[in-house]
Design a protein around this motif. Sequence first.
Motif, mmCIF file in Angstrom:
data_model
loop_
_atom_site.group_PDB
_atom_site.id
_atom_site.type_symbol
_atom_site.label_atom_id
_atom_site.label_comp_id
_atom_site.label_asym_id
_atom_site.label_seq_id
_atom_site.Cartn_x
_atom_site.Cartn_y
_atom_site.Cartn_z
ATOM 1 N N MET A 1 23.599 8.873 9.433
ATOM 2 C CA MET A 1 22.255 8.647 8.895
ATOM 3 C C MET A 1 22.114 7.172 8.512
ATOM 4 N N LYS A 2 21.239 6.442 9.251
ATOM 5 C CA LYS A 2 21.076 5.013 9.046
ATOM 6 C C LYS A 2 19.600 4.640 8.941
ATOM 7 N N VAL A 3 19.368 3.444 8.360
ATOM 8 C CA VAL A 3 18.007 2.931 8.188
ATOM 9 C C VAL A 3 17.924 1.516 8.740
ATOM 10 N N ILE A 4 16.861 1.231 9.479
ATOM 11 C CA ILE A 4 16.537 -0.139 9.860
ATOM 12 C C ILE A 4 15.578 -0.681 8.819
ATOM 13 N N ALA A 24 25.588 1.942 0.172
ATOM 14 C CA ALA A 24 25.634 3.381 0.431
ATOM 15 C C ALA A 24 25.942 3.698 1.893
ATOM 16 N N LYS A 25 26.228 2.654 2.683
ATOM 17 C CA LYS A 25 26.555 2.809 4.116
ATOM 18 C C LYS A 25 25.381 3.388 4.907
ATOM 19 N N LEU A 26 24.176 3.081 4.460
ATOM 20 C CA LEU A 26 22.984 3.579 5.160
ATOM 21 C C LEU A 26 22.299 2.506 5.991
ATOM 22 N N MET A 27 22.702 1.252 5.857
ATOM 23 C CA MET A 27 22.047 0.167 6.566
ATOM 24 C C MET A 27 22.498 0.102 8.023
ATOM 25 N N ALA A 28 21.515 0.040 8.918
ATOM 26 C CA ALA A 28 21.810 -0.161 10.341
ATOM 27 C C ALA A 28 21.605 -1.630 10.696
ATOM 28 N N LYS A 29 20.392 -2.127 10.504
ATOM 29 C CA LYS A 29 20.063 -3.530 10.735
ATOM 30 C C LYS A 29 19.046 -3.978 9.691
ATOM 31 N N TYR A 30 19.107 -5.277 9.347
ATOM 32 C CA TYR A 30 18.119 -5.886 8.460
ATOM 33 C C TYR A 30 17.469 -7.020 9.256
ATOM 34 N N TYR A 31 16.225 -6.822 9.643
ATOM 35 C CA TYR A 31 15.486 -7.836 10.390
ATOM 36 C C TYR A 31 14.714 -8.723 9.420
ATOM 37 N N ASP A 118 20.735 5.732 19.186
ATOM 38 C CA ASP A 118 22.123 6.012 19.542
ATOM 39 C C ASP A 118 23.104 5.644 18.436
ATOM 40 N N THR A 119 22.627 4.869 17.445
ATOM 41 C CA THR A 119 23.514 4.459 16.352
ATOM 42 C C THR A 119 23.263 5.270 15.084
ATOM 43 N N GLY A 120 22.505 6.370 15.215
ATOM 44 C CA GLY A 120 22.276 7.249 14.081
ATOM 45 C C GLY A 120 21.126 6.855 13.179
ATOM 46 N N VAL A 121 20.208 6.028 13.672
ATOM 47 C CA VAL A 121 19.070 5.606 12.871
ATOM 48 C C VAL A 121 18.072 6.757 12.729
ATOM 49 N N LEU A 122 17.749 7.084 11.480
ATOM 50 C CA LEU A 122 16.787 8.147 11.202
ATOM 51 C C LEU A 122 15.513 7.628 10.534
#
Length: 415
Positions: A1-4, A24-31, A118-122
């Motif tokens: 479970m990830k967040v952009i 919390a290990k929820l970050m996928a990318k920070y633009y 594909d990287t688990g972004v929800l």
Amino acid sequence: MKVIFSNITNNTFARSAAVGLAKAKLMAKYYTTIAVFEGNFWDKLSSITKLKEIQRRRFDPILEPYVKTRPWREIGRHIASKAKISSLTKHETGFFNVDSVSKELDQRVAKNLEKALDTGVLGVYSYEDMALYSFREAKKHGIKCLYDLPIGYWREAHRLLKIEQSAWPDWASTLTGFNDSKNKLAKKDEELELADAIFVASTFTANSLKAYPGKLAPIHIVPYGFPPVIDKPRDYKKDDSRKLRLLFVGGLSQRKGIANLFKAVEDLDEELELTIVGYKASQECKSLDQALKKHNWIPTLPHDKVLELMQQNDVLVFPSLFEGFGLVMTEAMSQGTPVITTDRTAGPDIMTHNKDGWLIEAGSTKALREQIEYLIAHPEEIEAAGKAAIETAKNWTWDDYGRKLTEVIENTLSS
């Protein structure tokens, strides 16, 4: 479970939210646009004296693995602003205006959403005026749209501030919130319509959304945090010969209730000193120009100097008439400077009337005057409120904000 996550700057609330997600290990990318990390290109560039302000874009090291930048239009905006080429930064139409910077970043996020699955972004988390394209794309892929509204809803702002235009016609030029085109306002509404969850920092902002002409996603109120409290004992001593020292910090606009403030302190020169820190919202307001001549006006100060000035004053006066939060209040309270503010700020969320600050009715010059006069007559209450404000600040930090926001985001994605 990830967040952009996306935001064009590195303001305190965006940074704290992003750090909370990363921890919390929820970050996928920070633009973002520009990001300063130890030893990187921007860090070296900021060592040049004239470019020192780039340091404001310094990020917490924990975010370095996640940050993706899109800097060039933002750089153009700053160069055009410094060179005073107003046509390039003109509201909504200039090539380097803030809306064009936001749009470009938002479109980049949208472009990368499909492969992010594909990287688990929800979820994708973005802010007002920065979310439309990524939210449209997220809907195509079942990604939840997490919307942050830092300032109150525009329809309610128009309703309340039109009252100010009528009540204070000489100050109408300072009310710049009516400059957005119908197209931009429609985009704001579409962002809200697409949102699966809405995050605000005050009850007032949440209530302003009642003016939205439709059904909205759940609204979550998570107040912003307080900065670190003053690290030395605060001197509250006031002898009978010293005037009450009042401080205002913010944009010089009637949205901030500045006309009410000047009217409230009229004829109190023998009892108080008023210092004003902030830029003029308009160069065409003669009433503002005349009022500033009567008081101590400082157009701008570095942030650390603002904090020092807060420590030197007795009370911060923040009579705003439409405020999503009001970070200047938490800054003052962290310095032991209690605040007079209104019910249209985060004041009711972060302070208790007559304990660590004072709450008055928004737009009431009479209430503001009465509160100031009360403190002139009872200066001993300022010390008690200032010490209580420090204790309040200790109990809700920016780390607490990041953790709480992350908790709500996690629950939203899991539901």
